[in-house]
Structure formats: structure tokens, C-alpha cells
Design a protein around this motif. Structure first.
Motif, PDB file in Angstrom:
ATOM      1  N   LEU A 115       0.806  -1.212   0.000  1.00  0.00           N
ATOM      2  CA  LEU A 115       0.000   0.000   0.000  1.00  0.00           C
ATOM      3  C   LEU A 115       0.844   1.268   0.000  1.00  0.00           C
ATOM      4  CD1 LEU A 115      -2.939  -0.914   2.424  1.00  0.00           C
ATOM      5  CD2 LEU A 115      -2.972  -0.776  -0.069  1.00  0.00           C
ATOM      6  N   GLY A 116       2.166   1.099   0.076  1.00  0.00           N
ATOM      7  CA  GLY A 116       3.055   2.242  -0.011  1.00  0.00           C
ATOM      8  C   GLY A 116       3.410   2.900   1.306  1.00  0.00           C
ATOM      9  N   VAL A 117       3.194   2.203   2.423  1.00  0.00           N
ATOM     10  CA  VAL A 117       3.603   2.755   3.713  1.00  0.00           C
ATOM     11  C   VAL A 117       5.113   2.958   3.715  1.00  0.00           C
ATOM     12  CG1 VAL A 117       3.722   2.323   6.200  1.00  0.00           C
ATOM     13  CG2 VAL A 117       1.659   1.712   4.911  1.00  0.00           C
ATOM     14  N   ASP A 118       5.551   4.087   4.259  1.00  0.00           N
ATOM     15  CA  ASP A 118       6.971   4.422   4.294  1.00  0.00           C
ATOM     16  C   ASP A 118       7.770   3.283   4.942  1.00  0.00           C
ATOM     17  OD1 ASP A 118       9.336   6.229   4.250  1.00  0.00           O
ATOM     18  OD2 ASP A 118       9.084   6.119   6.431  1.00  0.00           O
ATOM     19  N   PRO A 119       8.808   2.749   4.262  1.00  0.00           N
ATOM     20  CA  PRO A 119       9.568   1.618   4.823  1.00  0.00           C
ATOM     21  C   PRO A 119      10.165   1.900   6.193  1.00  0.00           C
ATOM     22  CG  PRO A 119      10.086   1.888   2.502  1.00  0.00           C
ATOM     23  CD  PRO A 119       9.249   3.073   2.891  1.00  0.00           C
ATOM     24  N   ALA A 120      10.658   3.126   6.419  1.00  0.00           N
ATOM     25  CA  ALA A 120      11.238   3.440   7.728  1.00  0.00           C
ATOM     26  C   ALA A 120      10.179   3.393   8.820  1.00  0.00           C
ATOM     27  CB  ALA A 120      11.896   4.814   7.691  1.00  0.00           C
ATOM     28  N   THR A 121       8.996   3.911   8.513  1.00  0.00           N
ATOM     29  CA  THR A 121       7.893   3.854   9.485  1.00  0.00           C
ATOM     30  C   THR A 121       7.486   2.413   9.748  1.00  0.00           C
ATOM     31  OG1 THR A 121       7.076   6.017   8.790  1.00  0.00           O
ATOM     32  CG2 THR A 121       5.539   4.581   9.955  1.00  0.00           C
ATOM     33  N   LEU A 122       7.392   1.632   8.690  1.00  0.00           N
ATOM     34  CA  LEU A 122       7.013   0.229   8.833  1.00  0.00           C
ATOM     35  C   LEU A 122       8.038  -0.529   9.669  1.00  0.00           C
ATOM     36  CD1 LEU A 122       4.761  -1.679   7.933  1.00  0.00           C
ATOM     37  CD2 LEU A 122       6.143  -2.263   5.938  1.00  0.00           C
ATOM     38  N   ALA A 123       9.320  -0.247   9.445  1.00  0.00           N
ATOM     39  CA  ALA A 123      10.374  -0.906  10.217  1.00  0.00           C
ATOM     40  C   ALA A 123      10.284  -0.541  11.692  1.00  0.00           C
ATOM     41  CB  ALA A 123      11.740  -0.537   9.660  1.00  0.00           C
ATOM     42  N   LEU A 124      10.026   0.745  11.983  1.00  0.00           N
ATOM     43  CA  LEU A 124       9.929   1.192  13.373  1.00  0.00           C
ATOM     44  C   LEU A 124       8.743   0.547  14.071  1.00  0.00           C
ATOM     45  CD1 LEU A 124      10.835   2.985  15.707  1.00  0.00           C
ATOM     46  CD2 LEU A 124       9.469   4.840  14.718  1.00  0.00           C
ATOM     47  N   VAL A 125       7.595   0.530  13.394  1.00  0.00           N
ATOM     48  CA  VAL A 125       6.409  -0.091  13.979  1.00  0.00           C
ATOM     49  C   VAL A 125       6.623  -1.596  14.162  1.00  0.00           C
ATOM     50  CG1 VAL A 125       3.980  -0.640  13.573  1.00  0.00           C
ATOM     51  CG2 VAL A 125       4.834   1.666  13.101  1.00  0.00           C
ATOM     52  N   GLY A 126       7.227  -2.236  13.156  1.00  0.00           N
ATOM     53  CA  GLY A 126       7.496  -3.667  13.266  1.00  0.00           C
ATOM     54  C   GLY A 126       8.432  -3.992  14.404  1.00  0.00           C
ATOM     55  N   TRP A 127       9.395  -3.103  14.636  1.00  0.00           N
ATOM     56  CA  TRP A 127      10.299  -3.323  15.771  1.00  0.00           C
ATOM     57  C   TRP A 127       9.580  -3.125  17.098  1.00  0.00           C
ATOM     58  CZ3 TRP A 127      11.653  -0.070  19.709  1.00  0.00           C
ATOM     59  CH2 TRP A 127      12.625  -0.570  20.574  1.00  0.00           C
ATOM     60  N   ALA A 128       8.747  -2.069  17.177  1.00  0.00           N
ATOM     61  CA  ALA A 128       8.034  -1.799  18.420  1.00  0.00           C
ATOM     62  C   ALA A 128       7.128  -2.958  18.811  1.00  0.00           C
ATOM     63  CB  ALA A 128       7.222  -0.515  18.282  1.00  0.00           C
ATOM     64  N   MET A 129       6.521  -3.609  17.826  1.00  0.00           N
ATOM     65  CA  MET A 129       5.603  -4.708  18.121  1.00  0.00           C
ATOM     66  C   MET A 129       6.336  -5.992  18.506  1.00  0.00           C
ATOM     67  SD  MET A 129       2.646  -3.363  17.909  1.00  0.00           S
ATOM     68  CE  MET A 129       1.453  -4.699  17.778  1.00  0.00           C
ATOM     69  N   ALA A 130       7.659  -6.019  18.344  1.00  0.00           N
ATOM     70  CA  ALA A 130       8.442  -7.211  18.696  1.00  0.00           C
ATOM     71  C   ALA A 130       9.450  -6.933  19.794  1.00  0.00           C
ATOM     72  CB  ALA A 130       9.161  -7.751  17.456  1.00  0.00           C
ATOM     73  N   MET A 131       9.420  -5.750  20.388  1.00  0.00           N
ATOM     74  CA  MET A 131      10.465  -5.378  21.339  1.00  0.00           C
ATOM     75  C   MET A 131      10.543  -6.306  22.544  1.00  0.00           C
ATOM     76  SD  MET A 131       8.976  -2.089  23.423  1.00  0.00           S
ATOM     77  CE  MET A 131       9.226  -0.936  22.089  1.00  0.00           C
ATOM     78  N   GLN A 132       9.423  -6.927  22.905  1.00  0.00           N
ATOM     79  CA  GLN A 132       9.403  -7.788  24.082  1.00  0.00           C
ATOM     80  C   GLN A 132       9.827  -9.216  23.776  1.00  0.00           C
ATOM     81  OE1 GLN A 132       6.961  -6.958  22.132  1.00  0.00           O
ATOM     82  NE2 GLN A 132       4.995  -7.889  22.610  1.00  0.00           N
ATOM     83  N   PHE A 133      10.089  -9.529  22.504  1.00  0.00           N
ATOM     84  CA  PHE A 133      10.283 -10.918  22.121  1.00  0.00           C
ATOM     85  C   PHE A 133      11.614 -11.511  22.579  1.00  0.00           C
ATOM     86  CE2 PHE A 133       7.275 -12.462  18.576  1.00  0.00           C
ATOM     87  CZ  PHE A 133       6.179 -11.984  19.280  1.00  0.00           C
TER      88      PHE A 133
END
Length: 477
Positions: A115-133
Motif C-alpha cells: 500500500l506504499g507505507v513508508d519503509p522506515a515507518t514500517l520498520a519502526l512499527v514492526g520493531w516496536a511490536m516485537a520489542m518484548q520478544f
């Protein structure tokens, strides 16, 4: 043995501080172009690294985990269960909700990319959702080693965590002495401390359960608290280690990546304090209101652990992307004052998320009951379980280090690895001779659970049983 409410309290207190700590250090900044940044608080405001002394609460998870796992494995073994069956049951109770959570996040990543979401934003969000892993692969490995660790405990008692502690301290000193230019070999040796340092606390949980730490009243807990605290002060004062107990971008030496000698000392001190205050807290836990609060947190702890960063994304979209949120200068007095409503709003949203997830949780309970391995698992089925566990640990380790969208791309190998590993572990043959030999699964949970699983999953929530390197991301726990 009757249920120890204090173990439940430690678990609930730890999950509460993990959630609050993650929320507290997450500060959003809206750029002029409308995009959001998440400055790393511990880097932008170095004095906040002292706050990690209170929020680095993971030793309590491992202490409670060892306390519960020791009794659970002993009961299962005495009833004729195998190591593979016991480990497989515990792993299934952790991996099923984790795989569902990961699958939903990965689905969102897979949709947002095209959908064209900014890759840097996607990477940051993806990291935040896995920070506890980061916690999961370490805990799963310690669970897999529990039959061996408990056998060592049964033979040598307190000498086991002492030897592990000496080894972990030595590894930490070696990593520190090697400096920032340390070789790959030193890095590999340092990684052993994930098992040695956290394994010390896990092993102390065995000792606590068997009375080896409390047989002399409060003298042993006091010695652990004072001794561990004194060593920590020496290592972070004149010594080489930073005071922050989580990774800070740009620091040459970290206390958590890998776990350092200073973190080991702080963990021992924290265990001592926890055991020293236990009689007073147990008295307070006799009140109905306190028991109810602990029970509520315990029942939802797995959901809280996995999903507590989703409210940050919801609030970011609703208030920050729209420009509705007031934005005083990052780190100013006004900014800190807004931390209070920030936490309150996130708590309200999380309550709604937990409520919305209840049907999914109930379904997962039914699925887990249907697919969990037999306690007497042997032969090819046991090998399949070990293979599934190994693949899952590797995938979770990747997510812990890189997030769900490293570089803004979909992590195909890790996603396939977690799915395959969970499937291998969950596939089971019917008609086995043993199924939950610890009596009944619910009876296991009634004994108190551990740090992540309810006496398996009650650690992080089972209604039956009760962690970008670009300077704009942040690391936790």
C-alpha cells in the motif's frame, strides 16, 4: 503444596512494570512533514537511564518461572512423564498465542508494504511490536533445559547457581575487556550469558521453592540483596559498566546485549529484596482486594505481554498523526507532565484491546487443549517436537533482534520458521498413554505458574491458571 500467592504477585507486578516501562519511554514527536519519530529516551535524556534500576524487573519473571517449573517437572516426572512431553506442553502454551499475535502483525506488514507505507515507518512499527520478544527464546531454552537443570539442583543445590554465576560473571568481564572491537568469537561467547545470567535467577527459583534461600529467615535474602547491590555499585561506579539496565544505542558496552556482570549482580540483589520483603507482602495479599487485583493481572498477563504496544499505535494514529496531541519540547517539564495522561489513555485503550481479544483467547485455550503434546511423548513425535521448538526459537530470536519488518520488508524466512516450528510442535498423535500427567492441566495452573506460561501459561496469562538502531528507536527491558 498450596498455591503461593506471592509468586502470583511477583508475576503480576513484573508484567505491570514491563508495560508501564515500555509506555513511559515511548515518546512520539510529529515532524514538520507529518510523519512521526520515536526518539530514544535513554539516549536523548541520559539521566533517565537511572530509571531502569526500577523498571528492569525481568529477574522476577525468571525467579517465579524457576519456582513453578521445578515443582511442575518433578510432578510430571514422578507421574511417568518424559522431558519431551513436559517441555512440549509448556512450549505449546507459549508458542500458540505468540504465533497468532505474530501472524496478525505480519499480516498487517504484508498489507501495508504494497500500500506504499513508508519503509522506515514500517520498520519502526514492526520493531516496536516485537520489542518484548527477546524474552521468549531465552525462556523457552531454559524450559527445555529444566529437566537437566533440576537434576543438577537436586544433587548440588545452591552450588549450581553459584557456579553458573561465577561463569556468567567471567563471561561478562571477558566481553567488557574485549572492548567495542571485540571479535566474533567473543560475541559468541558473550551470547552464552543469556542462558547463564538468566539461568542463575531461574535456578534460584528452584532453590527458593525448596527452602534453600529462606531456611535461615531473612539472613540469606539480606545477604543476596546487600552483596548483589554492592557488586553492582562497584561495577557501574569505578567499574566499566553503564548504569542503564537496557541497551542504549551507541554505548560501547551494554548490560543486556549480552547480559553483563553488572546485570547479574543487580538480578541477585533483586532476588534478595524480593525474598526479604516476602513475609510482609504475603500478609497484605491476604486481603480480598489485593488477591482480586493479582488474579485479574495474572489472568490477562499473556495478552498484556504480547499486545501492550498496540495501544501506542492506536493513540499515535488518533492523536499524533492528526495533530490533536499537544507537543511540548521533548524532555521538558510540560512533556513530563503529559506522561500522566499519556499513560492513562494507553491504559484505557489497552483495557479495550484486552476485552476485544477475549473470544480469541478462549478459542486459543480450546485449540491448545486439543493439540498440546502428550506428557509421555517419545520416539519420532518427540524428535518432531524438539525440531519445532528449535526452529521456533530461531525465528523468535530473529524477530527479537530485527522486528517484524526489518528494513521495511516482510521477513519471509522468519515468518515461515515460526509457522513451521509451531505447527511441528502442535501436531500430535492421539491415543498416547499419558496426557497432562501432572494430574490435570488446570491442577498444574492452580499451583501458581511461572514467569511466562500458566504453570505454563499462567505466567503471562491463562484464565485457567489464575523485548531500529538508527537513534530514533528505543530498546527496552
Amino acid at each position: 503444596m498450596s498455591r503461593d500467592r506471592y509468586v502470583d504477585f511477583l508475576r503480576a507486578w513484573a508484567i505491570l512494570l514491563v508495560v508501564l516501562g515500555h509506555w513511559l519511554i515511548t515518546g512520539l514527536v510529529r515532524r514538520p512533514d507529518g510523519t512521526l519519530a520515536a526518539p530514544e529516551m535513554l539516549l536523548a535524556l541520559p539521566w533517565t537511564q537511572w530509571l531502569t534500576l526500577g523498571f528492569q524487573i525481568m529477574p522476577l519473571f525468571f525467579l517465579a518461572g524457576g519456582h513453578a517449573a521445578g515443582g511442575s517437572w518433578a510432578r510430571s516426572r514422578d507421574a511417568g512423564g518424559t522431558a519431551a512431553g513436559w517441555v512440549g506442553q509448556r512450549a505449546a502454551r507459549l508458542l500458540l498465542p505468540t504465533a497468532v499475535y505474530s501472524g496478525l502483525v505480519l499480516l498487517a506488514v504484508g498489507v501495508c508494504g504494497p500500500l506504499g507505507v513508508d519503509p522506515a515507518t514500517l520498520a519502526l512499527v514492526g520493531w516496536a511490536m516485537a520489542m518484548q520478544f527477546w524474552f521468549l527464546p531465552v525462556y523457552l531454552l531454559l524450559s527445555a533445559l529444566t529437566p537437566t537443570l533440576y537434576a543438577l539442583h537436586a544433587r548440588w543445590g545452591l552450588r549450581v547457581p553459584v557456579v553458573m554465576g561465577v561463569a556468567g560473571f567471567g563471561v561478562g568481564v571477558l566481553v567488557a575487556a574485549a572492548g567495542p572491537a571485540r571479535s566474533g568469537l567473543v560475541e559468541a561467547v558473550g551470547a552464552v550469558n543469556y542462558l547463564l545470567v538468566w539461568g542463575v535467577v531461574y535456578q534460584l527459583g528452584f532453590c527458593w521453592r525448596d527452602g534453600l534461600l529462606t531456611g535461615r529467615g531473612r539472613r540469606t535474602p539480606a545477604a543476596l540483596a546487600l552483596g548483589g547491590g554492592a557488586v553492582f555499585a562497584a561495577l557501574v561506579g569505578p567499574g566499566p559498566f553503564p548504569v542503564g539496565l537496557i541497551l542504549v544505542t551507541g554505548q560501547d558496552l551494554s548490560n543486556t546485549d549480552p547480559p553483563s556482570a553488572a546485570l547479574l549482580a543487580w538480578a541477585v540483589a533483586q532476588v534478595g529484596v524480593a525474598l526479604w520483603i516476602a513475609p510482609a507482602v504475603r500478609g497484605a495479599l491476604e486481603r480480598d482486594r489485593a488477591q482480586r487485583a493479582v488474579r485479574v493481572l495474572g489472568a490477562g498477563s499473556m495478552t498484556l505481554y504480547l499486545w501492550h504496544m498496540l495501544p501506542v499505535l492506536i493513540v499515535a494514529a488518533a492523536f499524533y498523526l492528526t495533530g490533536l496531541a499537544p507537543e511540548p519540547r521533548y524532555g521538558s517539564a510540560g512533556w513530563w507532565a503529559l506522561r500522566v495522561p499519556w499513560l492513562l489513555v494507553l491504559g484505557t485503550v489497552l483495557a479495550g484491546v484486552v476485552r476485544a481479544l477475549r473470544p480469541l483467547e478462549r478459542r486459543l485455550v480450546s485449540v491448545e487443549r486439543a493439540v498440546r503434546p502428550d506428557a509421555g511423548l517419545r520416539g519420532a513425535a518427540a524428535w518432531r517436537m524438539w525440531a519445532g521448538l528449535g526452529v521456533s526459537v530461531c525465528a523468535l530470536t530473529y524477530f527479537a533482534g530485527h522486528g517484524f519488518a526489518h528494513g521495511g520488508t516482510f521477513p519471509v524466512p522468519a515468518a515461515l520458521g515460526l509457522g513451521t516450528g509451531t505447527a511441528l510442535l502442535a501436531l500430535r498423535r492421539r491415543g498416547g498413554d499419558l496426557h497432562d500427567v501432572d494430574g490435570v492441566h488446570d491442577a498444574e495452573g492452580a499451583e501458581g505458574g511461572e514467569a511466562l506460561g500458566g504453570d505454563e501459561r499462567a505466567d503471562l496469562g491463562d484464565e485457567r491458571g489464575g523485548p531500529g538502531d538508527d537513534g530514533e528507536s528505543h530498546r527496552v527491558v
